[in-house]
Write a protein that holds these residues in place. Structure first.
Motif, PDB file in Angstrom:
ATOM      1  N   LYS A 134       0.823  -1.212   0.000  1.00  0.00           N
ATOM      2  CA  LYS A 134       0.000   0.000   0.000  1.00  0.00           C
ATOM      3  C   LYS A 134       0.857   1.262   0.000  1.00  0.00           C
ATOM      4  N   ASN A 135       2.147   1.127   0.280  1.00  0.00           N
ATOM      5  CA  ASN A 135       3.051   2.274   0.236  1.00  0.00           C
ATOM      6  C   ASN A 135       3.327   2.730  -1.189  1.00  0.00           C
ATOM      7  N   PHE A 136       2.975   1.891  -2.169  1.00  0.00           N
ATOM      8  CA  PHE A 136       3.205   2.209  -3.572  1.00  0.00           C
ATOM      9  C   PHE A 136       1.874   2.445  -4.281  1.00  0.00           C
ATOM     10  N   HIS A 137       1.937   2.899  -5.543  1.00  0.00           N
ATOM     11  CA  HIS A 137       0.738   3.198  -6.321  1.00  0.00           C
ATOM     12  C   HIS A 137       0.856   2.606  -7.719  1.00  0.00           C
ATOM     13  N   GLN A 138      -0.290   2.376  -8.337  1.00  0.00           N
ATOM     14  CA  GLN A 138      -0.311   1.751  -9.658  1.00  0.00           C
ATOM     15  C   GLN A 138       0.501   2.541 -10.675  1.00  0.00           C
ATOM     16  N   HIS A 139       0.378   3.870 -10.662  1.00  0.00           N
ATOM     17  CA  HIS A 139       1.091   4.664 -11.666  1.00  0.00           C
ATOM     18  C   HIS A 139       2.609   4.570 -11.487  1.00  0.00           C
ATOM     19  N   GLN A 140       3.067   4.309 -10.258  1.00  0.00           N
ATOM     20  CA  GLN A 140       4.497   4.130 -10.041  1.00  0.00           C
ATOM     21  C   GLN A 140       4.974   2.796 -10.591  1.00  0.00           C
ATOM     22  N   VAL A 141       4.176   1.761 -10.387  1.00  0.00           N
ATOM     23  CA  VAL A 141       4.505   0.446 -10.941  1.00  0.00           C
ATOM     24  C   VAL A 141       4.509   0.503 -12.467  1.00  0.00           C
ATOM     25  N   ASP A 142       3.528   1.183 -13.054  1.00  0.00           N
ATOM     26  CA  ASP A 142       3.477   1.342 -14.516  1.00  0.00           C
ATOM     27  C   ASP A 142       4.708   2.084 -15.018  1.00  0.00           C
ATOM     28  N   HIS A 143       5.111   3.102 -14.276  1.00  0.00           N
ATOM     29  CA  HIS A 143       6.292   3.880 -14.664  1.00  0.00           C
ATOM     30  C   HIS A 143       7.546   3.004 -14.646  1.00  0.00           C
TER      31      HIS A 143
ATOM     32  N   GLN B  75       6.419  -7.848  -9.450  1.00  0.00           N
ATOM     33  CA  GLN B  75       5.943  -9.216  -9.273  1.00  0.00           C
ATOM     34  C   GLN B  75       4.895  -9.299  -8.172  1.00  0.00           C
ATOM     35  N   HIS B  76       5.187  -8.740  -7.010  1.00  0.00           N
ATOM     36  CA  HIS B  76       4.257  -8.820  -5.890  1.00  0.00           C
ATOM     37  C   HIS B  76       3.034  -7.938  -6.115  1.00  0.00           C
ATOM     38  N   TRP B  77       3.211  -6.844  -6.832  1.00  0.00           N
ATOM     39  CA  TRP B  77       2.068  -5.976  -7.136  1.00  0.00           C
ATOM     40  C   TRP B  77       1.047  -6.724  -7.998  1.00  0.00           C
ATOM     41  N   GLN B  78       1.536  -7.472  -8.971  1.00  0.00           N
ATOM     42  CA  GLN B  78       0.657  -8.214  -9.865  1.00  0.00           C
ATOM     43  C   GLN B  78       0.005  -9.401  -9.162  1.00  0.00           C
ATOM     44  N   GLU B  79       0.667  -9.935  -8.134  1.00  0.00           N
ATOM     45  CA  GLU B  79       0.142 -11.114  -7.435  1.00  0.00           C
ATOM     46  C   GLU B  79      -0.755 -10.766  -6.256  1.00  0.00           C
ATOM     47  N   GLN B  80      -0.807  -9.492  -5.845  1.00  0.00           N
ATOM     48  CA  GLN B  80      -1.534  -9.136  -4.626  1.00  0.00           C
ATOM     49  C   GLN B  80      -3.047  -9.364  -4.734  1.00  0.00           C
ATOM     50  N   LYS B  81      -3.596  -9.358  -5.951  1.00  0.00           N
ATOM     51  CA  LYS B  81      -5.029  -9.597  -6.120  1.00  0.00           C
ATOM     52  C   LYS B  81      -5.415 -10.994  -5.663  1.00  0.00           C
ATOM     53  N   ASP B  82      -4.443 -11.909  -5.711  1.00  0.00           N
ATOM     54  CA  ASP B  82      -4.720 -13.290  -5.350  1.00  0.00           C
ATOM     55  C   ASP B  82      -4.220 -13.662  -3.950  1.00  0.00           C
ATOM     56  N   GLY B  83      -3.686 -12.692  -3.233  1.00  0.00           N
ATOM     57  CA  GLY B  83      -3.185 -13.072  -1.913  1.00  0.00           C
ATOM     58  C   GLY B  83      -2.500 -11.964  -1.155  1.00  0.00           C
ATOM     59  N   ARG B  84      -1.219 -12.141  -0.859  1.00  0.00           N
ATOM     60  CA  ARG B  84      -0.462 -11.299   0.045  1.00  0.00           C
ATOM     61  C   ARG B  84      -0.387  -9.853  -0.425  1.00  0.00           C
ATOM     62  N   LYS B  85      -0.509  -8.924   0.549  1.00  0.00           N
ATOM     63  CA  LYS B  85      -0.480  -7.496   0.265  1.00  0.00           C
ATOM     64  C   LYS B  85       0.835  -6.852   0.692  1.00  0.00           C
ATOM     65  N   SER B  86       1.865  -7.661   0.829  1.00  0.00           N
ATOM     66  CA  SER B  86       3.157  -7.132   1.253  1.00  0.00           C
ATOM     67  C   SER B  86       4.276  -8.013   0.714  1.00  0.00           C
ATOM     68  N   ILE B  87       5.503  -7.487   0.783  1.00  0.00           N
ATOM     69  CA  ILE B  87       6.685  -8.242   0.346  1.00  0.00           C
ATOM     70  C   ILE B  87       7.404  -8.735   1.601  1.00  0.00           C
ATOM     71  N   PRO B  88       7.543 -10.037   1.788  1.00  0.00           N
ATOM     72  CA  PRO B  88       8.202 -10.560   2.992  1.00  0.00           C
ATOM     73  C   PRO B  88       9.649 -10.066   3.099  1.00  0.00           C
ATOM     74  N   LEU B  89      10.081  -9.773   4.302  1.00  0.00           N
ATOM     75  CA  LEU B  89      11.458  -9.351   4.518  1.00  0.00           C
ATOM     76  C   LEU B  89      12.434 -10.413   4.023  1.00  0.00           C
ATOM     77  N   SER B  90      12.073 -11.674   4.177  1.00  0.00           N
ATOM     78  CA  SER B  90      12.960 -12.763   3.729  1.00  0.00           C
ATOM     79  C   SER B  90      13.235 -12.673   2.235  1.00  0.00           C
ATOM     80  N   GLU B  91      12.230 -12.293   1.438  1.00  0.00           N
ATOM     81  CA  GLU B  91      12.431 -12.144  -0.008  1.00  0.00           C
ATOM     82  C   GLU B  91      13.261 -10.909  -0.317  1.00  0.00           C
ATOM     83  N   ILE B  92      13.050  -9.851   0.456  1.00  0.00           N
ATOM     84  CA  ILE B  92      13.842  -8.633   0.263  1.00  0.00           C
ATOM     85  C   ILE B  92      15.307  -8.918   0.558  1.00  0.00           C
ATOM     86  N   GLU B  93      15.567  -9.692   1.600  1.00  0.00           N
ATOM     87  CA  GLU B  93      16.941 -10.051   1.955  1.00  0.00           C
ATOM     88  C   GLU B  93      17.587 -10.900   0.864  1.00  0.00           C
ATOM     89  N   THR B  94      16.782 -11.756   0.223  1.00  0.00           N
ATOM     90  CA  THR B  94      17.309 -12.646  -0.812  1.00  0.00           C
ATOM     91  C   THR B  94      17.514 -11.933  -2.147  1.00  0.00           C
TER      92      THR B  94
END
Length: 211
Positions: A120-129, A162-181
């Motif tokens: 939610k900290n991001f917006h669609q127009h930013q992802v499109d950009h 990737q997570h923005w496109q998948e949020q409609k089907d589930g998680r609304k955030s990016i896990p810290l573990s994935e950010i670390e990886t």
């Protein structure tokens, strides 16, 4: 001062309380961490960008937000006070510039969460950009700060997309573990305050290998 969005709705300022970074660089060196204490993420990045320009390493600036002023008062002849204004259009991302011949474009965000970064900290127009810039071979990323953990990460824009496109089907955030990886952890220092260009070098190398 009142600032409104292009649709006429009032803009209500809420302090941004989130930000971060990932892998190769750790913030364990307490001898230099004092360099960024008390600074917002934006101030930290702006100070780092100024240092990069002084050293002629990169030319990167924060993008100005286009505002249409509609009401100004003049309480004194030599002093004007803006009373009402509108954002002319939705902004894209926070920063852009040139480094080593590459176009850089990135967004800076922070969170108080400890285990994930909210989409939610991001917006669609930013992802499109980001998607449009990546199609032109731009180097795009986010700088995230986890305030409660005092950790900073530079993550490729592809992870956000990737997570923005998948949020409609589930998680609304990016896990810290994935950010670390997938990202590169940044450290606070003295000059520059946040040396994120070393992580950008690694991102460029990884991008070139894919291409």
């Amino acid at each position: 001062m009142i600032i409104n969005y292009p649709n006429g709705q009032p803009y209500r300022f809420e302090p941004d309380k989130s930000q971060s970074t990932t892998n190769q660089v750790s913030s364990r060196d307490q001898a230099v961490v004092f360099g960024g204490r008390g600074m917002t993420l934006e101030e930290t990045i702006n100070e780092s960008n100024e240092f990069y320009r002084q050293q002629q390493r990169a030319v990167i600036y924060k993008k100005p937000t286009p505002i249409q002023i509609v009401k100004v008062d003049y309480p004194q002849r030599s002093k004007a006070v803006i009373r009402e204004a509108y954002f002319r259009q939705a902004s894209t991302t926070d920063y852009n510039g040139v480094y080593r011949g590459y176009y850089l474009d990135f967004e800076a965000k922070e969170t108080t969460n400890k285990r994930s970064f909210p989409l939610k900290n991001f917006h669609q127009h930013q992802v499109d950009h980001f998607q449009n810039c990546l199609q032109q071979n731009g180097i795009c990323f986010t700088i995230m700060r986890f305030t409660s953990l005092a950790r900073y990460f530079l993550t490729p824009a592809s992870l956000l997309i990737q997570h923005w496109q998948e949020q409609k089907d589930g998680r609304k955030s990016i896990p810290l573990s994935e950010i670390e990886t997938s990202g590169y952890e940044l450290t606070l220092a003295y000059r520059p305050t946040l040396d994120y260009l070393n992580a950008v070098d690694q991102l460029i190398q990884k991008t070139n290998l894919k291409n």
